[in-house]
Design an enzyme around this catalytic site. Structure first.
Site, short mmCIF file in Angstrom:
data_model
loop_
_atom_site.label_atom_id
_atom_site.label_comp_id
_atom_site.label_asym_id
_atom_site.label_seq_id
_atom_site.Cartn_x
_atom_site.Cartn_y
_atom_site.Cartn_z
N ASN A 52 45.09 -2.56 -27.13
CA ASN A 52 45.26 -1.47 -28.26
C ASN A 52 46.69 -0.94 -28.49
OD1 ASN A 52 45.39 -0.22 -25.66
ND2 ASN A 52 44.33 1.33 -25.67
N LYS A 70 52.90 -8.32 -17.96
CA LYS A 70 52.03 -9.55 -18.39
C LYS A 70 51.01 -8.57 -20.03
CE LYS A 70 48.19 -11.15 -18.18
NZ LYS A 70 47.60 -11.13 -20.29
N GLY A 87 44.18 -0.98 -18.52
CA GLY A 87 42.53 -2.14 -19.04
C GLY A 87 41.50 -0.93 -18.74
N THR A 141 38.89 -4.67 -14.26
CA THR A 141 39.70 -5.00 -14.08
C THR A 141 40.40 -4.23 -12.82
OG1 THR A 141 39.43 -5.66 -16.68
CG2 THR A 141 41.49 -6.79 -15.11
N GLY A 142 40.48 -2.51 -13.50
CA GLY A 142 41.27 -1.84 -12.52
C GLY A 142 40.66 -1.87 -10.89
N GLU A 160 45.36 3.32 -15.25
CA GLU A 160 45.13 3.35 -15.91
C GLU A 160 44.16 2.54 -16.71
OE1 GLU A 160 46.30 6.70 -17.01
OE2 GLU A 160 48.52 6.45 -15.97
N CYS A 174 42.05 4.93 -25.75
CA CYS A 174 41.98 5.13 -24.02
C CYS A 174 41.42 6.58 -24.06
CB CYS A 174 42.76 4.81 -22.95
SG CYS A 174 44.49 5.75 -23.31
N GLU A 223 32.23 3.21 -22.08
CA GLU A 223 32.81 3.65 -22.83
C GLU A 223 32.65 2.46 -24.31
OE1 GLU A 223 37.01 1.53 -21.87
OE2 GLU A 223 38.01 3.29 -22.45
N GLU A 226 51.13 8.55 -15.06
CA GLU A 226 52.76 7.40 -15.57
C GLU A 226 53.15 8.46 -16.91
OE1 GLU A 226 50.81 4.35 -18.11
OE2 GLU A 226 52.03 3.32 -17.36
P1 NAD Z 1 41.56 -5.19 -19.73
O1 NAD Z 1 41.39 -5.18 -18.38
O2 NAD Z 1 40.25 -6.59 -20.13
O3 NAD Z 1 43.21 -6.04 -19.80
C1 NAD Z 1 43.42 -5.40 -19.79
C2 NAD Z 1 45.06 -6.57 -19.20
O4 NAD Z 1 44.45 -6.84 -17.15
C3 NAD Z 1 45.24 -7.92 -20.16
O5 NAD Z 1 46.56 -8.08 -19.76
C4 NAD Z 1 44.36 -8.77 -19.35
O6 NAD Z 1 44.79 -9.98 -19.55
C5 NAD Z 1 45.05 -8.57 -18.20
N1 NAD Z 1 43.21 -8.96 -16.96
C6 NAD Z 1 42.77 -9.70 -17.40
N2 NAD Z 1 41.79 -9.70 -16.44
C7 NAD Z 1 42.91 -9.71 -15.44
C8 NAD Z 1 42.56 -9.73 -13.65
N3 NAD Z 1 41.65 -10.79 -13.05
N4 NAD Z 1 43.26 -9.58 -12.99
C9 NAD Z 1 44.67 -8.92 -13.83
N5 NAD Z 1 44.71 -8.48 -14.80
C10 NAD Z 1 44.21 -8.82 -15.52
O7 NAD Z 1 41.31 -4.58 -21.41
P2 NAD Z 1 41.26 -4.61 -22.55
O8 NAD Z 1 40.36 -4.51 -22.93
O9 NAD Z 1 42.80 -4.87 -22.76
O10 NAD Z 1 41.84 -2.71 -22.80
C11 NAD Z 1 41.22 -2.11 -23.00
C12 NAD Z 1 40.73 -0.92 -21.71
O11 NAD Z 1 41.94 -0.47 -21.76
C13 NAD Z 1 40.32 -0.26 -22.24
O12 NAD Z 1 39.22 0.14 -21.01
C14 NAD Z 1 40.94 0.91 -22.31
O13 NAD Z 1 40.20 2.56 -22.14
C15 NAD Z 1 41.48 0.93 -21.23
N6 NAD Z 1 42.97 1.42 -21.50
C16 NAD Z 1 43.50 2.84 -20.82
C17 NAD Z 1 44.83 3.93 -20.70
C18 NAD Z 1 44.97 4.78 -20.23
O14 NAD Z 1 46.23 5.38 -20.18
N7 NAD Z 1 44.00 4.80 -19.00
C19 NAD Z 1 45.44 3.11 -22.22
C20 NAD Z 1 44.55 2.14 -23.33
C21 NAD Z 1 43.96 1.63 -22.50
#
Ligand code: NAD
Length: 483
Positions: free
Chosen positions: A157, A180, A233, A237-238, A255, A289, A386, A463
């Site tokens: 994003n 990554k 993310g 995933t987290g 995050e 986010c 979300e 962060e």
């Molecule tokens: P995502 O979790 O799908 O992907 C984020 C990253 O993780 C990507 O680089 C992806 O390739 C990687 N990933 C995917 N599977 C993984 C695994 N098994 N192990 C390790 N890494 C993996 O998230 P997204 O769709 O790219 O982003 C949107 C999400 O991010 C939303 O939920 C949003 O709220 C959140 N976000 C949070 C913040 C914050 O600061 N809190 C900021 C921006 C986005």
């Protein structure tokens, strides 16, 4: 569209290299839905090369980057900020094409990334250890030392900005990094890798691996050579990353998602709040986010607010990213847009009132006009989950206690806003809201100087600000006997 843009090389050990198996993947432009670039797709061999080089570059803290003085590390990061500014227009255009950001927002993002490097350039030699008065004869001091190889996994994003929030403090503390980026938006992260090397970060300390998170993430997280994971993310995933790194006790900061509330009390300047609210939820097509996707309005002001908010939303210019007038660009992908459309259907079934938006314009690309759902309640799925798209739910409330209870009744706790004309109410309510960040009579969320992160399932750790320096370093205690 840039002609035949190719970036089919990863940054491994500071050098542009093809993926070992030669794999590449197409990148789509959200504005057209068509491929506009081709990038290398890293696989297991590339991860191995990067981790071996990064581990050697750390060398238990004796490698070239951790042993560079903090002052010189700061100077190098300052040079990164200069290079970002020198290349600002090219990077902004790349982000506009790759992430669909309106060009004005993309320029802001590059400048914010430059400011992030500038901030941590200054912080590098001001991250201090302590001397601690103790009972025993002797001297006890704490040392701040780099943690080791950092795997930095970022979403699509705000590709360049969120990468800089992690890369800059990790490097300031003396750590080698493996960045990554998300598969959908690798281009500005790869460009950042080049700038880091050009600015003087040693080659073994810089790696940028684009490719699928499910493959690369599992290889990086839990590898004993990775000391720290910085992740932004989705919450799911987290949670997976926490499990992956549990055996190795990998230091992890997360995050994650949000469902942030804006509270508008009837004693606020309701016109001002309504005028400011559209960009607090629809900027970056709602893919933020911190988006204030739940808007809680006190009943006496409710009708006036919904009316003014809808008018301001309808006035937003939805258009092509490179058009200077555009305020809201396309969404990142067809899938992401479909998720928002699905939630609009759920909102209709749940009994919300669609006041404006929710239309797919007849044009190529992944556009969706910003949608306001009024008369929502906090038990509905559109208020609890979300959506990560341009959909806002407006919820009426009767008094302060109810407003606080509803705002805090969420799995998330990232950001929020509070609009009131009463300073005593502002203090009272601000203290009771359980969010990592809160703005009073403003919708702003993030500043490089202040800690940023979530409560509950919005994340772990903070962060930005000097907090980030703590998360990318270890504290060691050393005792010198006096007798
Ligand atoms: P995502 O979790 O799908 O992907 C984020 C990253 O993780 C990507 O680089 C992806 O390739 C990687 N990933 C995917 N599977 C993984 C695994 N098994 N192990 C390790 N890494 C993996 O998230 P997204 O769709 O790219 O982003 C949107 C999400 O991010 C939303 O939920 C949003 O709220 C959140 N976000 C949070 C913040 C914050 O600061 N809190 C900021 C921006 C986005």
């Amino acid at each position: 569209m840039p002609a035949a843009l190719r970036s089919d090389l990863l940054v491994v050990a500071g050098r542009r290299q093809s993926a070992r198996d030669g794999a590449t993947t197409e990148v789509l432009a959200p504005a057209t839905g068509e491929p506009f670039a081709r990038v290398a797709r890293a696989g297991p061999e590339d991860v191995e090369l990067a981790l071996a080089a990064a581990d050697a570059a750390f060398d238990d803290g004796r490698g070239p980057w951790p042993s560079t003085s903090a002052t010189v590390r700061g100077r190098v990061l300052g040079r990164v900020a200069e290079l970002l500014r020198e290349r600002a227009e090219d990077l902004a255009e790349l982000e506009a094409w790759g992430a669909g950001h309106p060009i004005g927002d993309a320029r802001w993002e590059v400048e914010a990334a430059a400011r992030t490097f500038e901030y941590y350039a200054g912080a590098a030699n001001k991250h201090l250890g302590t001397t601690i008065p103790i009972m025993d004869p002797g001297l006890a001091v704490t040392l701040r030392e780099p943690v080791g190889v950092c795997a930095l996994i970022v979403p699509w994003n705000f590709p360049l900005l969120i990468a800089s929030w992690k890369v800059a403090p990790a490097l300031a503390c003396g750590n080698p990094i493996v960045l990554k980026p998300a598969s959908l938006t690798p281009l500005t992260a790869l460009a950042l890798g080049d700038l880091l090397v050009e600015a003087g970060v040693p080659e073994g300390a810089v790696h940028v691996l684009s490719g699928p998170g499910s493959v690369l993430g599992d290889l990086l997280v839990g590898d004993p050579r990775v000391a720290k994971v910085g992740f932004t993310g989705e919450t799911a995933t987290g949670a997976h990353i926490l499990r992956q790194g549990s055996d190795t006790i990998t230091r992890t900061s997360l995050e994650l998602g949000g469902k942030s509330a804006a509270l508008v009390f009837a004693d606020a300047d309701v016109e001002q709040a309504a005028a400011a609210t559209p960009m607090s939820v629809f900027a970056n097509a709602g893919q933020d986010c911190c988006a204030r996707s739940r808007i809680l309005v006190e009943r006496p002001a409710y009708d006036a607010f919904v009316d003014a908010f809808a008018r301001a939303t309808e006035a937003l210019v939805v258009g092509e990213p490179l058009d200077e007038a555009t305020e809201v660009g396309p969404m990142i992908s067809a899938g992401q847009r479909q998720t928002s459309l699905d939630y609009l259907a759920i909102g209709a079934e749940e009994g919300t009132r669609l006041v404006c938006g929710g239309e797919v314009p007849e044009r190529p690309g992944f556009y969706l006009s910003p949608a306001v759902l009024a008369d929502a309640s906090n038990t509905m799925r559109v208020s609890r989950e979300e959506i990560f798209g341009p959909v806002a739910a407006v919820i009426p409330f009767d008094d302060e206690d109810e407003a606080v209870r509803v705002a805090n009744d969420s799995d998330y706790g990232l950001s929020g806003s509070l609009w009131t004309g009463s300073s005593t109410r502002a203090i009272r309510v601000a203290r009771r809201l359980r969010t990592g960040s809160l703005s009073v009579n403003s919708h702003s969320s993030v500043r490089v100087e202040t800690p940023f992160g979530g409560m509950r399932r919005s994340g772990l750790g903070r962060e930005l600000g000097l907090s980030a320096m703590d998360t990318y370093s270890e504290v060691r205690t050393v005792f010198f006997a006096e007798e």
